[in-house]
Design an enzyme around this catalytic site. Structure first.
Site, short mmCIF file in Angstrom:
data_model
loop_
_atom_site.label_atom_id
_atom_site.label_comp_id
_atom_site.label_asym_id
_atom_site.label_seq_id
_atom_site.Cartn_x
_atom_site.Cartn_y
_atom_site.Cartn_z
N GLY C 145 -20.85 23.86 3.12
CA GLY C 145 -20.09 23.45 1.95
C GLY C 145 -19.05 22.40 2.34
O GLY C 145 -18.71 22.23 3.52
N CYS C 146 -18.57 21.67 1.34
CA CYS C 146 -17.65 20.57 1.64
C CYS C 146 -16.31 21.10 2.16
O CYS C 146 -15.79 20.61 3.16
CB CYS C 146 -17.46 19.69 0.41
SG CYS C 146 -17.05 20.56 -1.11
N TYR C 147 -15.75 22.10 1.51
CA TYR C 147 -14.49 22.66 2.00
C TYR C 147 -14.65 23.27 3.39
O TYR C 147 -13.81 23.03 4.27
CB TYR C 147 -13.94 23.72 1.04
CG TYR C 147 -13.32 23.20 -0.24
CD1 TYR C 147 -12.22 22.34 -0.22
CD2 TYR C 147 -13.80 23.59 -1.48
CE1 TYR C 147 -11.63 21.91 -1.39
CE2 TYR C 147 -13.21 23.16 -2.67
CZ TYR C 147 -12.13 22.31 -2.62
OH TYR C 147 -11.54 21.89 -3.78
N ALA C 150 -14.50 20.57 6.04
CA ALA C 150 -13.16 20.05 6.31
C ALA C 150 -12.29 21.07 7.04
O ALA C 150 -11.55 20.74 7.97
CB ALA C 150 -12.48 19.62 5.01
#
Lengths: 342, 342, 342, 342
Positions: C145-147, C150
């Protein structure tokens, strides 16, 4: 005076902006709030910025609910106002924020909206010549479109003073709230931010006949309008860049003089000092119209730029200004020329 | 081929965009990077998005530093390019991204820039009639302005095909990067976000004579231009809405046919399918130009809207495209029509 | 090598970004593009920024259409990937950009997604300890996932080096494209611009268990995560502000040393020079991760901030990076650390 | 009552916002407006949104100019207020919108501001325990910082009720107007739009000791604060995401109950209904504070999110609210909880 006001269509952007203004209008008491798909919901869930009304519940838009008010504002989809208005008595001031009653020519309506024309009501743009007289004591008011408000106020003085040829070219940028709260893919934040794009190019925008109507009246002859709206990456605001070929002998001075005269007594329309140009941020949330003019000597065109808040002066503020006139209140009651910036 | 390229003015937006593109150009080796107030600093502090060059140190813009390159790009303030170019040999390809050598008429230069005219170099807009021939083998190139790129590509086919009267009206919206990195109050984020405003209204923008030059050449007769630039709340992109009165007999079909023909073989200029309009987001970071045309039958005007990225096709991409032609490389090397969206 | 790649779900933001990157990947040939409600439409109408693919027509997502490719990317709604993947042979590299195969613990999946767990695939975050080995030669990849991308890249070095207590607090801001192209009222441009708001507060976001999984593995003990995502008025980008209590004896120097070591050989993750902090604009459209660290002596916490482009490194770039590894290509092929700014 | 008010520093964002509010305050008459570099200019050129004051000319900030007012607002750079305040008599209400008199501990001031401490004035955050009493009849008021306003209102109830451990973690996003009108490169629109970035990470922000002061007072014990501010791509607004470890036995219900009690009688602070989270757009231009709370059972943290307009409640509105209390006016006079949205 206590004016009891109902708002039909309180869940949308126009309705929300109207409520924002009504909340500080000293003579108005906010009555019924209605919606359709939103009926039964609390306003706080739909308009979270209107904290004083957070616990008000939206009701269905029915004659019974709208009964017993002095003023009923209609913020409904196009074509629905006539049926509702008919059921409200002639003694009720009905202010339609939709397009249904703006156009005088049924053929224009039918061509641009594709349905039968409902009629024509007094037009809520007091700054136009004769505009106030048409509204005083009226019980029915058609609120102008947002683009026609910005464009008509920018160009009518040039036409009324005979400064310009009857072919206007207009390019306007609008914030996305002008498209309403409908969820359409091209209105998603991801699509809008960082992007400018035109739409309705080539004469297709429904506000075009309304501009032609206003400018032709001011000019006393048919005016053609080439209108290109564009969608700008901002929530609110219209910047209208309007121009027309200058008539012989027109100078920067004569243009400025005509505009100074036209707006000298206007409470909301401000011709900016020379050298200063309108910015939509300066009229954010206010009923003000900022205007600046130029004469391009090389192209020999008169150029007028106006900035408004499409939701305030362009919709809800304009509606309230007209209501004030119709009811005999001071025209500026509950309205201001103070923007929220930066 | 290995092309060794220096960039004078690497700390600004134009220089940064050029470096972004040069980094992926397969034939280019990035040589000296220079600045003035930024000399001695690492590029990583000035252009944090160019990670592969983060440790490169900017040097002063001197002949010694710029010596030994095949190509020198000048991204300098207006008026400074001539002095630098003189010190570079005639065998070096010098590409000026400033305005100094764009205009043919010294009087235009003096009027709009207030200094002595430095001369005229081959003009880096290959898509114009005869544009490529002027660049092949050239050792000096003047990169067009960003607005003239968007506007000239939008309107030259209409003028070349004799479709429109010689009075063009243009309203263009630009992202703030077009104003460069200079810190001026009206360019602060707080001022820009949520706001549209015009500037240089009435013929005052310095890009106006350049547009007139290009369109008059295409038309074979003097074309007048009424140009209003506006500042839009976005970093990049120009949307140019251009129109002119149609000549007799012009139809939507004849307009479209002329544009299809004009752009049929262009690698970067795309006439969109009917019904689809340009958006600046779609050309973000790309060298593409999106164009759409309409004929407004009521106003009898031809309307052309173009979208470019002002920093790419409008500045650095255009410069690179011209370099490719001048050096005999494939025109599209290191450039793409793929935007970064949403 | 020619890698023939199909993209299932080519009409959305993840699919569009993947196509943008595939277009410049030197070893990939773009094969079938599929959609569901968009099947039959031209890609140019759905992804107008991908001009080279404008005339490609989307097809239905069926086994027949997806057959005959070396790689199939699945950009489908959660829960749909398993059924499609089953119909693709074991020799096809299937890269799932959805959530279906990310979690190891079925109970986590069931709790956060409310359906049966489909399984666990090798996890496409090569920078994690052991991350590359898990991907080499793999035929199934779950893109993070993107979160979690990061956050995990920001915090794993601290946990792997034993610098921090096992209670992480994370507040991240994401651009709206992270929410996809679904038309929901709160994602309208009018709602998003000028506004910051949180969502999924209190542990409810589906990306939370994925973060816990990654950080606990790095720490070798269970790590708890307090994660608050916020929606920011921008299209792209994630800024993750992550912190945890420092273990005794930790200093600014020891933190920096651990991060320098962790990222020394990473092609995409950059620890910025001291004093410079990440900005999402700097990684716009790039596969880079910008990281900076601090030790707050008064609060005795280690603070790590990372910036990624949620669509690039956070989704499609990460997918491509993993594909490169799985296929034995250079990991950086077709990817860059060059952002598009300003 | 007629309160004659002067504004020193009328050209900046804080001064502009104060004037916007004063214009509609029924008891206030706007007196002298002063500036330094802007002295001699018309306000219309500096604050074009304040049309009713467009022709007012700014004067130098001298004791003579500021004499004869009931209230003098100081919107001056840090460190300049003491000298001006000394020259105003003790009978004048002086309201400092800068930082000079906020901190109680001279060591804190010296460490964060690097100059001698000027003193401590009654603190203008009425919602804090004992806050109103401290302001009633006071002739000197220190207006809180914008971040401390958002953070202290979010967290003091948790600390006052003993719900949380004394280690708070705060990440806040602010619009760019919080940085004032100073023209710095990183505040350019081109840099800000589309980007999120942190600053002052690791305890360096000057608002940190102010938060610690407020929360420690509420807790009755020293509270440590890990504060990370971030710059968001919007003009106005602060979204503060605040959390702290829950003390044993704390539940979602006990948290909510404490906040309901704390804000029950507050005119400006609104605990939103369960399920609804604050958004900065909802408090745009208003003095409202929107708060929502959660207990994350897995991380066992209390999470509180607050949204304010940094210029209104965070600066000028807070100043006016305190003025009302000091003068014995109704606290809400001239202030509203109605935001301008969308």
């Amino acid at each position: 005076m206590v004016v009891r006001a109902a708002v039909a269509g309180a869940s949308g952007y126009a309705g929300g902006e109207l409520l924002r203004l009504l909340l500080t209008h000293p003579e108005v008491e906010i009555g019924a709030l209605t919606g359709h798909s939103s009926a039964g919901q609390k306003l706080g869930a739909l308009q979270p910025h209107l904290l004083p009304l957070a616990d008000r519940v939206l009701r269905e838009t029915t004659p019974e609910v709208l009964a017993g008010h002095d003023v009923v504002f209609l913020a409904l989809p196009h074509g629905q106002s006539a049926a509702v208005a008919e059921q409200l008595g002639p003694e009720v001031l009905v202010i339609d924020m939709g397009a249904d009653f703006r156009l005088k020519n049924p053929a224009d309506w039918e061509r641009f909206y594709g349905s039968a024309h409902a009629g024509t009501w007094p037009y809520g743009l007091p700054e136009l010549p004769g505009g106030r007289a048409a509204l005083e004591g009226s019980k029915r008011i058609a609120v102008p479109g947002c683009y026609p408000t910005a464009v008509s106020l920018a160009l009518f003085p040039a036409y009324a003073a005979g400064l310009t040829e009857p072919e206007a070219v207009i390019v306007a940028a609008s914030g996305t709230s002008g498209a309403g709260k409908a969820v359409k893919p091209h209105l998603l934040g991801s699509e809008v931010m960082g992007s400018m794009s035109p739409y309705g190019v080539g004469g297709g925008h429904r506000h075009t006949p309304e501009m032609i109507q206003n400018l032709s009246t001011a000019a006393g002859e048919p005016v053609s309008v080439s209108f290109t709206p564009t969608l700008a990456p901002m929530s609110r605001g219209i910047l209208a860049t309007c121009s027309a070929k200058a008539k012989p002998g027109v100078t920067a001075e004569s243009v400025r003089a005509a505009y100074e005269k036209a707006f000298a007594d206007e409470p909301f329309v401000h011709l900016l000092p020379e050298g200063q140009w309108p910015a939509t941020a300066s009229v954010y949330g206010s009923n003000a119209v900022q205007v600046q003019v130029a004469h391009d000597p090389a192209a020999d065109r008169v150029i007028v730029v106006s900035a408004i808040d499409n939701l305030t002066k362009g919709t809800a503020g304009g509606a309230l200004q007209s209501m004030n006139i119709a009811l005999g209140l001071d025209e500026t009651t509950g309205l201001s020329t103070i923007g929220v910036a930066p």
